[in-house]
Scaffold this active site. Structure first.
Site, PDB file in Angstrom:
ATOM      1  N   TYR A  86      -5.947  -3.861  -8.857  1.00  8.63           N
ATOM      2  CA  TYR A  86      -5.785  -4.080 -10.292  1.00  8.63           C
ATOM      3  C   TYR A  86      -6.852  -3.330 -11.087  1.00  8.63           C
ATOM      4  O   TYR A  86      -6.561  -2.753 -12.150  1.00  8.63           O
ATOM      5  CB  TYR A  86      -5.842  -5.573 -10.611  1.00  8.63           C
ATOM      6  CG  TYR A  86      -4.714  -6.373 -10.004  1.00  8.63           C
ATOM      7  CD1 TYR A  86      -3.419  -5.866  -9.947  1.00  8.63           C
ATOM      8  CD2 TYR A  86      -4.943  -7.646  -9.484  1.00  8.63           C
ATOM      9  CE1 TYR A  86      -2.393  -6.602  -9.392  1.00  8.63           C
ATOM     10  CE2 TYR A  86      -3.908  -8.384  -8.931  1.00  8.63           C
ATOM     11  CZ  TYR A  86      -2.635  -7.862  -8.882  1.00  8.63           C
ATOM     12  OH  TYR A  86      -1.612  -8.586  -8.337  1.00  8.63           O
ATOM     13  N   ASN A  89      -8.476  -7.079  -1.919  1.00 12.36           N
ATOM     14  CA  ASN A  89      -7.607  -5.897  -1.977  1.00 12.36           C
ATOM     15  C   ASN A  89      -6.823  -5.867  -3.283  1.00 12.36           C
ATOM     16  O   ASN A  89      -6.687  -4.814  -3.909  1.00 12.36           O
ATOM     17  CB  ASN A  89      -6.641  -5.885  -0.788  1.00 12.36           C
ATOM     18  CG  ASN A  89      -7.332  -5.585   0.524  1.00 12.36           C
ATOM     19  OD1 ASN A  89      -8.367  -4.929   0.549  1.00 12.36           O
ATOM     20  ND2 ASN A  89      -6.779  -6.074   1.621  1.00 12.36           N
ATOM     21  N   ARG A 131       0.818  -1.219   0.000  1.00 16.76           N
ATOM     22  CA  ARG A 131       0.000   0.000   0.000  1.00 16.76           C
ATOM     23  C   ARG A 131       0.845   1.258   0.000  1.00 16.76           C
ATOM     24  O   ARG A 131       0.474   2.275   0.580  1.00 16.76           O
ATOM     25  CB  ARG A 131      -0.979  -0.020   1.189  1.00 16.76           C
ATOM     26  CG  ARG A 131      -2.023  -1.117   1.073  1.00 16.76           C
ATOM     27  CD  ARG A 131      -2.865  -1.247   2.319  1.00 16.76           C
ATOM     28  NE  ARG A 131      -2.079  -1.781   3.432  1.00 16.76           N
ATOM     29  CZ  ARG A 131      -1.809  -3.070   3.605  1.00 16.76           C
ATOM     30  NH1 ARG A 131      -2.256  -3.964   2.734  1.00 16.76           N
ATOM     31  NH2 ARG A 131      -1.097  -3.481   4.617  1.00 16.76           N
ATOM     32  N   GLY A 148       2.424   1.998  -3.180  1.00 16.69           N
ATOM     33  CA  GLY A 148       2.628   2.229  -4.607  1.00 16.69           C
ATOM     34  C   GLY A 148       3.738   1.394  -5.212  1.00 16.69           C
ATOM     35  O   GLY A 148       4.063   1.572  -6.390  1.00 16.69           O
TER      36      GLY A 148
END
Length: 236
Positions: free
Chosen positions: A206, A201, A168, A170
């Site tokens: 995606y 998640n 989480r 990037g």
């Protein structure tokens, strides 16, 4: 009557406090780099595969060893067969290779800086320390496939993994972007992968990237005893 005293000069304006607050993102930069993996990286790749198997609840299917990975992963030039990108992170900027000094000219490492609100606590930083003194945070393994509909090759991503404390941020998107960038560079038509249906998640991640999650397709697999038995079918 004495004249009134002149008013006191105005107090100087307070000097603005230029110090950044303790929780400023600029105080916690994370430097990230995607590079081609080599045979020397097999121990770190193996440890991450095991962690991925634990996360996906599939440890009973994971029989990979460092020796078997070393014997199979690096027998062909990058992008012609199995290729691994490693994700590295550091508290110091990565130095760009000098012209002509890139250790593998097939791929120029991709670097970026991520400013975080809080510093990341990595309890396994020593375990995943590379020979260059930076930390391995993830990897992606992919290889060429082919689309008859497009009449173009593409890349199939077998595994994409980011270690838990680095998720989480990037960084998974950075790995996927590196594969997509290489596919476009080579004139390939698409990049594909699969996702477990319970991993909501990942599915959301995606979809936010613009990927289509194809509900109507199912994976068919022959492996183990079934594969061994079926190989004799054409003998009859």
């Amino acid at each position: 009557m004495a004249a009134a005293a002149p008013p006191p000069p105005p107090a100087p304006a307070p000097t603005p406090n230029m110090a950044l607050p303790d929780d400023s993102p600029l105080l916690h930069p994370l430097f990230a780099r995607v590079r081609l993996a080599t045979l020397l990286d097999v121990p770190h790749i193996h440890k991450q595969i095991h962690q991925m198997a634990v996360f996906e609840r599939l440890t009973h299917l994971c029989s990979a060893t460092e020796a078997s990975l070393a014997a199979t992963l690096f027998n062909s030039p990058p992008f012609q067969s199995f290729t691994v990108f490693l994700l590295e992170v550091s508290h110091s900027p990565f130095l760009d290779p000098s012209p002509g000094q890139n250790p593998n000219p097939a791929f120029t490492p991709i670097s970026r800086t991520i400013n975080l609100d809080l510093a990341i606590e990595d309890p396994e930083s020593e375990t995943f320390r590379s020979e260059e003194g930076v930390t391995i945070a993830g990897f992606v393994l992919f290889f060429p496939n082919y689309s008859t509909f497009l009449a173009k090759p593409g890349f199939y991503i077998e595994d994409l993994f980011v270690r838990e404390c680095y998720r989480r941020k990037g960084l998974g998107k950075m790995l996927l972007s590196a594969v997509a960038k290489q596919a476009v560079k080579m004139g390939y038509g698409r990049v594909e992968w699969v996702v477990l249906d319970w991993n909501v998640n990942a599915i959301k991640f995606y979809e936010e990237m613009g990927a289509k999650v194809l509900q109507e397709w199912r994976i068919c697999r022959l492996t183990g005893d079934a594969l061994e038995a079926y190989r004799h079918f054409s003998d009859h």
